[in-house]
Structure formats: structure tokens, C-alpha cells
Design an enzyme around this catalytic site. Structure first.
Site, short mmCIF file in Angstrom:
data_model
loop_
_atom_site.label_atom_id
_atom_site.label_comp_id
_atom_site.label_asym_id
_atom_site.label_seq_id
_atom_site.Cartn_x
_atom_site.Cartn_y
_atom_site.Cartn_z
N GLU A 125 125.22 22.54 -33.98
CA GLU A 125 124.97 22.47 -32.54
C GLU A 125 123.57 22.94 -32.18
O GLU A 125 123.00 22.51 -31.19
CB GLU A 125 125.99 23.34 -31.77
CG GLU A 125 127.37 22.74 -31.66
CD GLU A 125 127.43 21.52 -30.77
OE1 GLU A 125 126.73 20.54 -31.07
OE2 GLU A 125 128.18 21.54 -29.79
N THR A 180 121.85 19.17 -23.17
CA THR A 180 122.69 20.37 -23.07
C THR A 180 121.84 21.59 -22.67
O THR A 180 122.26 22.39 -21.83
CB THR A 180 123.45 20.63 -24.39
OG1 THR A 180 124.20 19.45 -24.68
CG2 THR A 180 124.41 21.79 -24.27
N1 HSE Z 1 130.33 24.50 -23.23
C1 HSE Z 1 129.15 23.73 -23.41
C2 HSE Z 1 128.44 23.57 -22.08
C3 HSE Z 1 129.50 22.39 -23.98
O1 HSE Z 1 129.11 23.27 -21.09
O2 HSE Z 1 127.22 23.74 -22.03
C4 HSE Z 1 128.28 21.56 -24.23
O3 HSE Z 1 128.54 20.62 -25.20
#
Ligand code: HSE
Length: 304
Positions: A125, A180
């Protein structure tokens, strides 16, 4: 054994109030990794548009770290077949990372436990999200509904109800490269205690909903007053998509992971095409086209 193929499902993270904690594996799309002992370097091959340097690729990063950790001398060829659309909140990098960890474990007969596999998959990630969070990778590795606890990492898995059906609308918009990171950048650093209490109560109800296999309880608890309000401006037409889906019979609607896809939680008996159409209309109100899919929870990553 010289070569192994592993497949891992896409996933939705957060499920509203469970930011960075909840994940759900979905049977909509799968990534496939073929790992072969070959040569003396780690090489990535793919006909999809993915970074080919191992350090910049979520599967490559996982394989590199695992090779180092387990002192693997041989080179490896990583063949990546992407099924999960990248950058839309469907756990695309996590699916590749999960398949890579599972493939490595099988190729070298390591017999790693689940938390260790998730830990390695989580390293992937970093390649795309910039930070490690385990919600998507845990769902991709284990399948079903997952609850992530950290320090130390310990993931709890619950079998989802058989009659849980998800309608997802994936907007056709250009997403930023480090999406992200961008969508985490808009989040508040501090939250109001009363907001935290509301989110915690809904998150707890979702967990109970999964334990009791109660789709209505899950759906009606998909309510997030912390992350969703901070991120929704990144998604054109979000409010309209949500209200339309709820009016068409969805039990709960929220952003899928870091977005921009929007996910509706529904029961088997709902009119799924109607909900998808309603979501399409919501996006259309903001001059945005979308792809809709109807899917169900998936089992976790596996070796073919
Ligand atoms: N929990 C993470 C977010 C997932 O919402 O940023 C991102 O893939």
C-alpha cells in the site's frame, strides 16, 4: 515448484464509520499475479498500465520485501494481470499486494499465518497510498468482512450475510495520480467528541449486523459524519447519488474507500437495477457518467 498463480478480490474500505478499520472483499473484480523463479533479479511484466519498477508497484514492493526477509537468492518474474480498476476506491493496489503475498508464500512453501501475510501485503500500500493502512489488504487476503486492529496487527474476520448485495457506481472522472494521499489530505486531524461517539455507535452496530447476519442493521448503520462530509466535495454529484440510491431502496450509501466510487448496501430483495439507475442519474446531474456494478462479498485471495 517453479511458478504459482494467485488471485485476489477487490474490496471496499471504511463502510462509512469504520475508517481504516473495516474492509469487505467484493466479487466484482480480481487481480492475478503469476510468480515464477527466474534469473537473478525481480522483474515485473504486465500488459496493463502499471509501474514496472518493483519499488513503485504494490506487488513488486511486497515481493521485494518478502525476498529480503526470507533471504531468497533466486530472481523472480512477477506477471501482473489487473482486473480491479485503479484509483477508484475499489482496493486495486491492495488486491495486487494480497495476490503477491499469497503467491510468494505458496511458491516458497512458507506457511505464513494470516496476520503475517496481511503485514507483508500492507507494505504494498505504501507504493500507491503513501502510508500503510490494512483495511483493503486484510479484506483481499482473508475475504469477507474484516476488522483491523493495529499495534500489534490483529485482524478479525466475519462471514458476511448471504443476502448482502452491493451496488457500486464508479464515476468516469480523472482521478489524481496519488489519489489516496490526496483524499487523506482533506481529512480533519481532530474530531469532535460527539461526532466520534456517533460514528463509534454506528461502527459497533455494523459489526453486530455482520455477526447476526442482519443486512438491515448493517445498511442502516452505514452512517459516517466524520470522513464522508470531509471528502464528498471530491466526488461530483455525491449528495444526489446518495439520496437517489436511498430513495430507490438502498439501505445505506457511502463513499467506497477513499473514493470516488459510491457504494450502496442493499438486501437481496431490493431492486438493484433501479438503485444503479438512480445512482447513474445522480452522477448525470453533475454531468458525470459512471459504470455501475452489482456484486456480493467475496472469499479471500487464493492460489489457482
Ligand atoms: N481507509 C482508507 C482511506 C482506504 O479511506 O483512506 C483507502 O484505500
Amino acid at each position: 515448484m517453479q511458478s504459482v498463480i494467485a488471485r485476489a478480490p477487490c474490496s471496499t474500505a471504511n463502510l462509512g464509520p469504520g475508517f481504516d478499520v473495516f474492509g469487505l472483499a467484493l466479487d466484482a473484480y480480481y487481480d492475478e499475479i503469476q510468480l515464477t523463479k527466474k534469473g537473478n533479479k525481480i522483474i515485473i511484466e504486465s500488459s496493463d498500465s502499471v509501474p514496472l519498477e518493483p519499488e513503485k508497484n504494490s506487488a513488486g514492493l511486497v515481493i521485494k520485501e518478502m525476498s529480503k526477509k526470507f533471504k531468497i537468492k533466486s530472481g523472480l518474474r512477477i506477471k501482473i494481470k489487473k482486473g480491479v480498476p485503479a484509483g477508484f476506491g475499489m482496493g486495486s493496489s491492495a488486491a495486487s499486494a494480497a495476490a503477491a503475498a499469497i503467491a510468494f508464500d505458496a511458491l516458497f512453501s512458507l506457511g505464513l499465518d494470516q496476520n503475517t501475510l496481511i503485514k507483508f501485503a500492507g507494505i504494498g500500500e505504501r507504493a500507491s497510498a503513501g502510508s500503510i493502512h490494512y483495511d483493503n489488504v486484510s479484506a483481499s487476503v482473508l475475504g469477507g468482512f474484516v476488522i483491523v486492529r493495529t499495534d500489534p496487527l490483529d485482524v478479525i474476520r466475519i462471514d458476511p450475510p448471504k443476502d448482502l448485495v452491493l451496488c457500486i457506481a464508479i464515476p468516469k472522472i480523472i482521478v489524481p495520480k496519488k489519489k489516496t494521499e490526496v483524499s487523506r489530505g482533506v481529512l480533519p486531524q481532530q474530531v469532535k467528541l460527539s461526532d466520534y461517539v456517533k460514528n463509534l455507535s454506528n461502527a459497533s452496530a455494523i459489526t453486530v449486523g455482520f455477526i447476526k447476519k442482519d443486512v438491515e442493521l448493517i445498511g442502516h448503520s452505514i452512517k459516517d459524519i466524520i470522513v464522508e462530509p470531509a471528502r464528498k466535495h471530491l466526488i461530483p454529484g455525491f449528495d444526489k447519488v446518495k439520496i437517489n440510491a436511498l430513495r430507490a431502496g438502498a439501505l445505506g450509501v457511502t463513499i467506497s474507500g477513499a473514493g470516488p466510487s459510491i457504494i450502496s448496501f442493499t438486501s437481496k430483495s431490493a431492486d438493484h437495477n433501479k438503485i444503479c439507475k438512480a445512482m447513474e442519474k445522480g452522477f448525470a446531474s453533475a454531468d458525470t457518467k459512471c459504470t455501475t456494478i452489482i456484486c456480493r462479498p467475496s472469499k479471500g485471495a487464493f492460489v489457482l
